[in-house]
Motif scaffolding. Structure first.
Motif: not given
Length: 237
Positions: A42-70
């Motif tokens: 029953g372990t939760l690794y990481g802190n998804p609730a805190a990380a959720a604030a930094f999610w953004r929907y990407q505007g281009y079809d092919d810049d998922c790497v850039e958005m993950a880095v951001s």
């Protein structure tokens, strides 16, 4: 959003196929030999609730790497670059994997060439963040393990992790990106923000989906999707 893997060692981000290039794994850092805690308790690794604030929907079809880095830059520094800023950086930074810049912005009505997963550390380095790209084939040489147990340990230690996956498997859609032998290919980059062994889910920040903020995927589905990149991950130091 989408990346196409054109060869075992050439992992790329974008809807269009990037010409096969010799992958350059940034084998920097030392092995992390911390014993794994017991699984299934029953372990939760990481802190998804805190990380959720930094999610953004990407505007281009092919810049998922850039958005993950951001996303990762925002999580670690609190100063998240905009999509325009991170794309501009990738356009002006030489790739460590292939000739030319890390990213070429798609032209109107034409797909772009995407971004190699192995260029993620170079983008993160611009923001003073040390990171290493690894996968099953290079883990021993790089001294950086991969796989689910290693991923859990990285999250437990507060490290940030971007992984290469097949988006259609994650989204439960018919698989279109396939290798010549019919196996699904890695075509997308997402940030893993948590693993919940009680609920049996992996938490993701997925810029390619409008529901991608703290997207929750069954562990077995995630593992199947992640395996398409040979368990590639970029982990911060």
């Amino acid at each position: 959003m989408i990346v196409t893997r054109t060869a075992t060692a050439a992992r790329t981000g974008g809807v269009a196929t990037l010409a096969a290039a010799a992958a350059l794994v940034l084998a920097v850092g030392t092995a992390r030999a911390t014993p794994d805690p017991p699984r299934g308790e029953g372990t939760l690794y990481g802190n998804p609730a805190a990380a959720a604030a930094f999610w953004r929907y990407q505007g281009y079809d092919d810049d998922c790497v850039e958005m993950a880095v951001s996303d990762v830059v925002g999580e670690l520094t609190g100063r998240q670059p905009s999509e325009q800023a991170i794309v501009k950086l990738a356009q002006s930074t030489p790739s460590t994997v292939h000739p030319g810049p890390i990213y070429t912005k798609p032209k109107k009505r034409k797909p772009g060439s995407g971004t190699s997963f192995d260029d993620e550390p170079a983008l993160l380095a611009h923001y003073g963040i040390h990171a290493v790209s690894t996968d099953q084939a290079s883990a021993a040489k790089a001294g950086v393990p991969t796989g689910l147990s290693a991923l859990e340990q990285d999250l437990a230690k507060g490290r940030k992790v971007i992984v290469g996956v097949n988006s259609e498997l994650i989204w439960r859609e018919p698989v279109e990106d396939k290798a010549p032998d019919g196996r699904p290919e890695a075509n997308h980059a997402v940030v893993v923000t948590g693993i919940d062994t009680t609920a049996g889910v992996v938490h993701l920040n997925d810029s390619g989906s409008e529901q991608g903020r703290d997207e929750q995927v069954p562990i077995d589905v995630f593992a199947q999707s992640w395996a398409t990149s040979d368990d590639q991950m970029t982990v911060t130091g």
